[in-house]
Scaffold this active site. Structure first.
Site, PDB file in Angstrom:
ATOM      1  N   GLU A  53     -34.807 -49.334  -2.184  1.00 52.32           N
ATOM      2  CA  GLU A  53     -34.456 -49.992  -0.727  1.00 52.32           C
ATOM      3  C   GLU A  53     -35.709 -49.326   0.196  1.00 52.32           C
ATOM      4  OE1 GLU A  53     -31.226 -47.836   1.284  1.00 52.32           O
ATOM      5  OE2 GLU A  53     -30.705 -49.391   2.490  1.00 52.32           O
TER       6      GLU A  53
ATOM      7  N   ASN B 140     -35.457 -55.169   0.563  1.00 47.34           N
ATOM      8  CA  ASN B 140     -35.299 -54.727   2.025  1.00 47.34           C
ATOM      9  C   ASN B 140     -34.543 -55.983   2.398  1.00 47.34           C
ATOM     10  OD1 ASN B 140     -35.347 -54.837   4.732  1.00 47.34           O
ATOM     11  ND2 ASN B 140     -37.453 -54.531   5.220  1.00 47.34           N
TER      12      ASN B 140
ATOM     13  N   ARG C  90     -42.281 -61.151  14.811  1.00 46.49           N
ATOM     14  CA  ARG C  90     -41.129 -60.661  15.339  1.00 46.49           C
ATOM     15  C   ARG C  90     -41.089 -59.144  15.896  1.00 46.49           C
ATOM     16  NH1 ARG C  90     -36.505 -58.522  10.957  1.00 46.49           N
ATOM     17  NH2 ARG C  90     -34.935 -57.847  12.461  1.00 46.49           N
TER      18      ARG C  90
ATOM     19  N   ARG D 156     -32.526 -45.937  15.312  1.00 49.52           N
ATOM     20  CA  ARG D 156     -32.324 -46.987  16.028  1.00 49.52           C
ATOM     21  C   ARG D 156     -30.593 -46.834  16.257  1.00 49.52           C
ATOM     22  NH1 ARG D 156     -35.017 -51.863  13.464  1.00 49.52           N
ATOM     23  NH2 ARG D 156     -34.729 -52.818  15.260  1.00 49.52           N
TER      24      ARG D 156
ATOM     25  N   TYR E 223     -41.809 -53.809  14.160  1.00 52.90           N
ATOM     26  CA  TYR E 223     -42.101 -54.177  12.672  1.00 52.90           C
ATOM     27  C   TYR E 223     -43.588 -54.288  12.540  1.00 52.90           C
ATOM     28  CZ  TYR E 223     -37.149 -54.871  12.604  1.00 52.90           C
ATOM     29  OH  TYR E 223     -35.828 -54.675  12.991  1.00 52.90           O
TER      30      TYR E 223
ATOM     31  N   ALA F 224     -30.752 -57.139   7.659  1.00 54.91           N
ATOM     32  CA  ALA F 224     -29.462 -56.671   8.363  1.00 54.91           C
ATOM     33  C   ALA F 224     -28.527 -56.689   7.281  1.00 54.91           C
ATOM     34  CB  ALA F 224     -29.199 -57.838   9.527  1.00 54.91           C
TER      35      ALA F 224
ATOM     36  N   HIS G  64     -37.105 -49.888   4.243  1.00 55.62           N
ATOM     37  CA  HIS G  64     -36.972 -50.604   5.676  1.00 55.62           C
ATOM     38  C   HIS G  64     -38.281 -50.099   6.246  1.00 55.62           C
ATOM     39  CE1 HIS G  64     -32.729 -51.676   5.212  1.00 55.62           C
ATOM     40  NE2 HIS G  64     -32.530 -50.394   4.545  1.00 55.62           N
TER      41      HIS G  64
ATOM     42  N   PRO H   5     -33.207 -61.469   5.725  1.00 56.06           N
ATOM     43  CA  PRO H   5     -33.027 -62.256   6.953  1.00 56.06           C
ATOM     44  C   PRO H   5     -34.080 -61.683   7.915  1.00 56.06           C
ATOM     45  CG  PRO H   5     -31.157 -60.961   6.712  1.00 56.06           C
ATOM     46  CD  PRO H   5     -31.803 -61.067   5.462  1.00 56.06           C
ATOM     47  N   ASN H   6     -34.950 -62.720   8.356  1.00 60.96           N
ATOM     48  CA  ASN H   6     -35.765 -62.727   9.498  1.00 60.96           C
ATOM     49  C   ASN H   6     -37.189 -61.945   9.170  1.00 60.96           C
ATOM     50  OD1 ASN H   6     -34.069 -63.518  11.493  1.00 60.96           O
ATOM     51  ND2 ASN H   6     -32.811 -61.717  11.158  1.00 60.96           N
TER      52      ASN H   6
END
Ligand code: DQA
Length: 151
Positions: A95, A71, A17, A104, A22, A74, A97, A9-10
């Site tokens: 994985e 990825n 964004r 964070r 990012y 969330a 990110h 998502p996103n």
């Protein structure tokens, strides 16, 4: 060799964004460069904002593809269903990110997926995807050698 890049998502909003987190590049632009960098690899890209669609894609590719770069956005920090899917499939999953999730908010420090992934690359921007593909290609060559499939 077939490698799937799966974004959650996103991540369709990359480039627009929070570019301070990012980066300024859209994934589509980055993906063109990635394909050019690995001309002998069949790279597929799939993005969805829907957990079920990501599950379906893991089931679809997870027994045939040679590698998956995931990825989950969330959902990384919330989804037992995605963690179960990664554990259920046979294809190795890396994985990724883009941001350093450990630097964070605390809720981003936990990944439900990490334990079932072969490894994780975090905080290296889009470069993380390239490194993950590179690893999967090298991993494939190592497995071929072990299985004696080398020419
Ligand atoms: C992300 C980190 C997640 O915490 C966040 O929800 C994302 C993107 C990353 O690539 O840095 O959507 O997965």
């Amino acid at each position: 060799m077939n490698i799937l890049i799966l974004n959650g998502p996103n991540l369709n909003l990359l480039g627009r964004r929070q570019p301070e987190i990012y980066g300024p590049h859209s994934f589509d632009d980055f993906f063109l460069g990635l394909k050019a960098a690995f001309p002998h690899v069949h790279l597929e890209y799939f993005q969805s904002n829907h957990e079920g669609a990501l599950l379906d894609k893991l089931h679809e590719s997870g027994f045939d593809a040679d590698g998956i770069v995931l990825n989950a956005g969330a959902f990384t920090h919330t989804s037992v269903a995605l963690a179960d899917a990664v554990a259920a499939i046979r294809t190795p999953v890396v994985e990724v990110h883009i941001s350093n999730v450990h630097a964070r908010e605390p809720f981003r420090h936990q990944s439900y997926l990490a334990a079932s992934c072969e490894g994780s690359i975090v905080g290296l921007g889009l470069e993380g995807y390239r490194l993950a593909v590179e690893w999967l290609v090298r991993r494939g060559k190592i497995s071929e050698k072990i299985e004696g499939k080398e020419d």
